[in-house]
Design a protein around this motif. Structure first.
Motif, PDB file in Angstrom:
ATOM      1  N   GLU A  11       0.818  -1.209   0.000  1.00 31.72           N
ATOM      2  CA  GLU A  11       0.000   0.000   0.000  1.00 31.72           C
ATOM      3  C   GLU A  11       0.855   1.264   0.000  1.00 31.72           C
ATOM      4  O   GLU A  11       0.688   2.154   0.826  1.00 31.72           O
ATOM      5  N   GLN A  45      -1.675  -8.183  -1.486  1.00 31.38           N
ATOM      6  CA  GLN A  45      -2.831  -8.618  -0.680  1.00 31.38           C
ATOM      7  C   GLN A  45      -3.342  -9.971  -1.168  1.00 31.38           C
ATOM      8  O   GLN A  45      -3.728 -10.822  -0.358  1.00 31.38           O
ATOM      9  N   LYS A  48      -1.002 -12.411   0.219  1.00 39.41           N
ATOM     10  CA  LYS A  48      -1.084 -12.542   1.671  1.00 39.41           C
ATOM     11  C   LYS A  48      -2.369 -13.237   2.130  1.00 39.41           C
ATOM     12  O   LYS A  48      -2.329 -14.121   2.972  1.00 39.41           O
ATOM     13  N   TYR A  49      -3.502 -12.820   1.588  1.00 41.65           N
ATOM     14  CA  TYR A  49      -4.788 -13.328   2.078  1.00 41.65           C
ATOM     15  C   TYR A  49      -5.403 -14.390   1.170  1.00 41.65           C
ATOM     16  O   TYR A  49      -6.268 -15.141   1.610  1.00 41.65           O
ATOM     17  N   PHE A  55     -13.360 -13.601   3.198  1.00 40.49           N
ATOM     18  CA  PHE A  55     -12.528 -12.658   3.944  1.00 40.49           C
ATOM     19  C   PHE A  55     -11.344 -12.166   3.113  1.00 40.49           C
ATOM     20  O   PHE A  55     -11.055 -10.963   3.064  1.00 40.49           O
ATOM     21  N   GLY A  56     -10.669 -13.078   2.434  1.00 44.04           N
ATOM     22  CA  GLY A  56      -9.563 -12.685   1.555  1.00 44.04           C
ATOM     23  C   GLY A  56     -10.036 -11.711   0.482  1.00 44.04           C
ATOM     24  O   GLY A  56      -9.393 -10.680   0.224  1.00 44.04           O
ATOM     25  N   ALA A  58     -12.570  -9.744   0.604  1.00 44.77           N
ATOM     26  CA  ALA A  58     -12.875  -8.456   1.243  1.00 44.77           C
ATOM     27  C   ALA A  58     -11.600  -7.646   1.455  1.00 44.77           C
ATOM     28  O   ALA A  58     -11.550  -6.448   1.148  1.00 44.77           O
ATOM     29  N   ARG A  59     -10.561  -8.286   1.960  1.00 43.19           N
ATOM     30  CA  ARG A  59      -9.294  -7.572   2.210  1.00 43.19           C
ATOM     31  C   ARG A  59      -8.723  -7.001   0.911  1.00 43.19           C
ATOM     32  O   ARG A  59      -8.264  -5.867   0.872  1.00 43.19           O
ATOM     33  N   VAL A  60      -8.713  -7.826  -0.121  1.00 41.68           N
ATOM     34  CA  VAL A  60      -8.138  -7.395  -1.408  1.00 41.68           C
ATOM     35  C   VAL A  60      -8.968  -6.243  -1.978  1.00 41.68           C
ATOM     36  O   VAL A  60      -8.427  -5.210  -2.390  1.00 41.68           O
ATOM     37  N   ILE A  62     -10.985  -4.108  -0.489  1.00 40.42           N
ATOM     38  CA  ILE A  62     -10.887  -2.876   0.309  1.00 40.42           C
ATOM     39  C   ILE A  62      -9.573  -2.153   0.031  1.00 40.42           C
ATOM     40  O   ILE A  62      -9.517  -0.924  -0.065  1.00 40.42           O
ATOM     41  N   SER A  63      -8.527  -2.928  -0.156  1.00 37.31           N
ATOM     42  CA  SER A  63      -7.245  -2.318  -0.477  1.00 37.31           C
ATOM     43  C   SER A  63      -7.300  -1.621  -1.847  1.00 37.31           C
ATOM     44  O   SER A  63      -6.826  -0.486  -2.002  1.00 37.31           O
TER      45      SER A  63
END
Ligand SMILES: Nc1ncnc2c1ncn2[C@@H]1O[C@H](COP(=O)(O)OP(=O)(O)O)[C@@H](O)[C@H]1O
Ligand SMILES: [Mg+2]
Length: 230
Positions: A11, A45, A48-49, A55-56, A58-60, A62-63
């Protein structure tokens, strides 16, 4: 161009480059759809996720949104009526076909907005996939009658023997090797070029270093970097 994608970067925005690119776009925002990549707001991301579960994803996503917000805010500061459109909401993979609510993009443009899309994660019939900015550009160029397609990247164009070439066609593919997959989960330069060679669109296609000057030249209709010839 707009993020640091080097090993370990996470990021990380390249603010000077971002500023230059947005200033150049703001000079010529008409008849344009912008798609930015995810850089270090997507590729690390995914590593990583993963995107094997919600959930993975969502993380990707959102980034990716964070970068999109930074990019769109900057364009807006330069006076552009920018509208962020998120591929997770527009695209899906259904029975192996990529589908998209293109009307949404066209209507935004017709109403005076500059539509800005980005690399993202999308839903498939089962599971999820990464939809790269490259894929989005090809998909849209084939369907919205694009006359010119420009890829701003961090090298001068397609490099053959370490030097950028002024044009590139399918017969030259073996000369660029496996390209650089390190930080790019969607295949790097090699995959980008292969997709462009297969693109079914009469558009002129250029790959160039995304300096403010080059982006401005591209948007003025000039040839810049490497022309990909089909
Ligand atoms: N033959 C080549 N020509 C141009 N770039 C190449 C080549 N081989 C590897 N690359 C690498 O591809 C990178 C651009 O692809 P990529 O990392 O996917 O960028 P982007 O974020 O713009 O999609 C360049 O930074 C360059 O190091
Ligand atoms: Mg890439």
């Amino acid at each position: 161009v707009i993020t640091d994608k080097s090993e370990g970067a996470f990021e990380s925005v390249k603010f000077r480059e971002l500023d230059e690119v947005c200033a150049a776009i703001a000079e010529n925002p008409e008849d344009l759809v912008v798609v930015h990549g995810a850089g270090s707001f997507g590729h690390p991301q995914v590593k990583k996720y993963g995107i094997g579960d919600a959930f993975g994803v969502a993380r990707v996503h959102i980034s990716c949104l964070k970068l999109n917000e930074i990019f769109c805010s900057k364009l807006s500061d330069y006076g552009v009526a920018v509208i962020p459109l998120h591929p997770i909401e527009l695209f899906r993979r259904q029975e192996n076909e990529l589908r998209c609510d293109i009307e949404k993009i066209l209507e935004a443009a017709e109403r005076g907005f500059l539509p800005v899309l980005h690399g993202d994660v999308i839903f498939c019939d089962e599971g999820f996939e990464v939809l790269s900015g490259d894929d989005i550009v090809v998909f849209l160029a084939e369907r919205i009658n694009a006359s010119r397609v420009g890829f701003a990247t961090d090298v001068e164009g397609i490099l053959v023997g370490g030097k950028p070439v002024s044009f590139f066609n399918a017969t030259m593919l073996e000369e660029i090797g496996g390209a650089d997959y390190k930080a790019d989960v969607t295949g790097g330069m090699r995959a980008k070029v292969e997709k462009l060679l297969k693109m079914r669109s009469p558009a002129e296609v250029y790959i160039f270093r995304g300096s403010g000057e080059n982006v401005a030249r591209f948007l003025k209709g000039e040839k810049v970097g490497t022309e990909v010839v089909r």
